[in-house]
Design a protein around this motif. Structure first.
Motif, PDB file in Angstrom:
ATOM      1  N   UNK A 109       0.839  -1.207   0.000  1.00  0.00           N
ATOM      2  CA  UNK A 109       0.000   0.000   0.000  1.00  0.00           C
ATOM      3  C   UNK A 109       0.870   1.251   0.000  1.00  0.00           C
ATOM      4  N   UNK A 110       1.838   1.292   0.925  1.00  0.00           N
ATOM      5  CA  UNK A 110       2.742   2.445   1.000  1.00  0.00           C
ATOM      6  C   UNK A 110       3.548   2.608  -0.289  1.00  0.00           C
ATOM      7  N   UNK A 111       3.988   1.495  -0.866  1.00  0.00           N
ATOM      8  CA  UNK A 111       4.773   1.557  -2.105  1.00  0.00           C
ATOM      9  C   UNK A 111       3.949   2.149  -3.241  1.00  0.00           C
ATOM     10  N   UNK A 112       2.699   1.731  -3.368  1.00  0.00           N
ATOM     11  CA  UNK A 112       1.842   2.251  -4.449  1.00  0.00           C
ATOM     12  C   UNK A 112       1.602   3.733  -4.253  1.00  0.00           C
ATOM     13  N   UNK A 113       1.213   4.114  -3.040  1.00  0.00           N
ATOM     14  CA  UNK A 113       0.935   5.533  -2.781  1.00  0.00           C
ATOM     15  C   UNK A 113       2.192   6.381  -2.956  1.00  0.00           C
ATOM     16  N   UNK A 114       3.327   5.912  -2.443  1.00  0.00           N
ATOM     17  CA  UNK A 114       4.581   6.662  -2.568  1.00  0.00           C
ATOM     18  C   UNK A 114       5.042   6.755  -4.022  1.00  0.00           C
ATOM     19  N   UNK A 115       4.877   5.683  -4.788  1.00  0.00           N
ATOM     20  CA  UNK A 115       5.228   5.727  -6.206  1.00  0.00           C
ATOM     21  C   UNK A 115       4.321   6.696  -6.952  1.00  0.00           C
ATOM     22  N   UNK A 116       3.033   6.696  -6.640  1.00  0.00           N
ATOM     23  CA  UNK A 116       2.097   7.620  -7.289  1.00  0.00           C
ATOM     24  C   UNK A 116       2.492   9.066  -6.983  1.00  0.00           C
ATOM     25  N   UNK A 117       2.809   9.358  -5.721  1.00  0.00           N
ATOM     26  CA  UNK A 117       3.213  10.721  -5.357  1.00  0.00           C
ATOM     27  C   UNK A 117       4.514  11.104  -6.046  1.00  0.00           C
ATOM     28  N   UNK A 118       5.442  10.166  -6.134  1.00  0.00           N
ATOM     29  CA  UNK A 118       6.724  10.420  -6.800  1.00  0.00           C
ATOM     30  C   UNK A 118       6.514  10.728  -8.288  1.00  0.00           C
ATOM     31  N   UNK A 119       5.646   9.967  -8.931  1.00  0.00           N
ATOM     32  CA  UNK A 119       5.328  10.207 -10.349  1.00  0.00           C
ATOM     33  C   UNK A 119       4.696  11.584 -10.509  1.00  0.00           C
ATOM     34  N   UNK A 120       3.770  11.907  -9.629  1.00  0.00           N
ATOM     35  CA  UNK A 120       3.088  13.194  -9.666  1.00  0.00           C
ATOM     36  C   UNK A 120       4.080  14.346  -9.491  1.00  0.00           C
ATOM     37  N   UNK A 121       4.966  14.230  -8.505  1.00  0.00           N
ATOM     38  CA  UNK A 121       5.973  15.270  -8.268  1.00  0.00           C
ATOM     39  C   UNK A 121       6.909  15.424  -9.460  1.00  0.00           C
ATOM     40  N   UNK A 122       7.284  14.296 -10.047  1.00  0.00           N
ATOM     41  CA  UNK A 122       8.185  14.339 -11.201  1.00  0.00           C
ATOM     42  C   UNK A 122       7.521  15.013 -12.393  1.00  0.00           C
ATOM     43  N   UNK A 123       6.271  14.673 -12.660  1.00  0.00           N
ATOM     44  CA  UNK A 123       5.587  15.249 -13.816  1.00  0.00           C
ATOM     45  C   UNK A 123       5.290  16.734 -13.647  1.00  0.00           C
ATOM     46  N   UNK A 146       3.423  19.907  -5.945  1.00  0.00           N
ATOM     47  CA  UNK A 146       2.327  20.861  -6.024  1.00  0.00           C
ATOM     48  C   UNK A 146       0.979  20.211  -5.758  1.00  0.00           C
ATOM     49  N   UNK A 147       0.819  18.958  -6.146  1.00  0.00           N
ATOM     50  CA  UNK A 147      -0.414  18.206  -5.932  1.00  0.00           C
ATOM     51  C   UNK A 147      -0.095  17.054  -4.988  1.00  0.00           C
ATOM     52  N   UNK A 148      -1.134  16.475  -4.415  1.00  0.00           N
ATOM     53  CA  UNK A 148      -0.968  15.286  -3.588  1.00  0.00           C
ATOM     54  C   UNK A 148      -1.936  14.211  -4.085  1.00  0.00           C
ATOM     55  N   UNK A 149      -1.753  13.004  -3.578  1.00  0.00           N
ATOM     56  CA  UNK A 149      -2.654  11.926  -3.985  1.00  0.00           C
ATOM     57  C   UNK A 149      -2.871  10.971  -2.822  1.00  0.00           C
ATOM     58  N   UNK A 150      -4.008  10.289  -2.871  1.00  0.00           N
ATOM     59  CA  UNK A 150      -4.325   9.281  -1.871  1.00  0.00           C
ATOM     60  C   UNK A 150      -4.788   8.013  -2.578  1.00  0.00           C
ATOM     61  N   UNK A 151      -4.483   6.885  -1.967  1.00  0.00           N
ATOM     62  CA  UNK A 151      -4.875   5.579  -2.498  1.00  0.00           C
ATOM     63  C   UNK A 151      -6.013   5.025  -1.663  1.00  0.00           C
ATOM     64  N   UNK A 152      -7.058   4.563  -2.336  1.00  0.00           N
ATOM     65  CA  UNK A 152      -8.170   3.886  -1.672  1.00  0.00           C
ATOM     66  C   UNK A 152      -8.524   2.654  -2.496  1.00  0.00           C
TER      67      UNK A 152
END
Length: 107
Positions: free
Chosen positions: A32-46, A51-57
């Motif tokens: 769970x942490x890996x998916x959420x952290x990877x998503x945030x990392x992708x978002x920050x990189x792009x 500037x944006x944040x994300x949550x996993x559900x």
């Protein structure tokens, strides 16, 4: 130490590393942490910054412009992002990158 696991092998290594440090964690929690952290990392990189944040559900990642304003969502390809990660972590990360790009480009 592995910061953000990219596949199941790295998840197992991360669990072992955490146990060596005296922390208790299970595979589901680390994934769970890996998916959420990877998503945030992708978002920050792009966006070239945090500037944006994300949550996993479970089967949905929600991207937020502000804590109160969702910019969009990304649905998992299968039953959940955890299932997608377990089956093909690399494929899931590629899909996630493409879909996060779609969300931020529609703003």
């Amino acid at each position: 130490m592995i910061q953000i696991p990219q596949d199941m092998t790295e998840v197992k290594v991360k669990i072992a590393q955490l146990e060596e440090l005296g922390h208790t964690s299970d595979e589901k929690e680390v994934i769970f942490d890996a998916i959420q952290d990877n998503a945030q990392s992708i978002l920050d990189e792009q966006l070239e910054g945090h500037y944006y944040s994300c949550t996993l559900d479970n089967d949905t990642i929600t991207v937020y412009e502000t804590p109160e304003k969702p910019a969009g969502t990304v649905k998992s390809q299968g039953a959940s992002f955890e299932d997608d990660f377990r089956k093909d972590a690399n494929g899931m990360l590629i899909y996630l990158s493409k879909e996060i790009s779609r969300v931020i480009n529609q703003r």
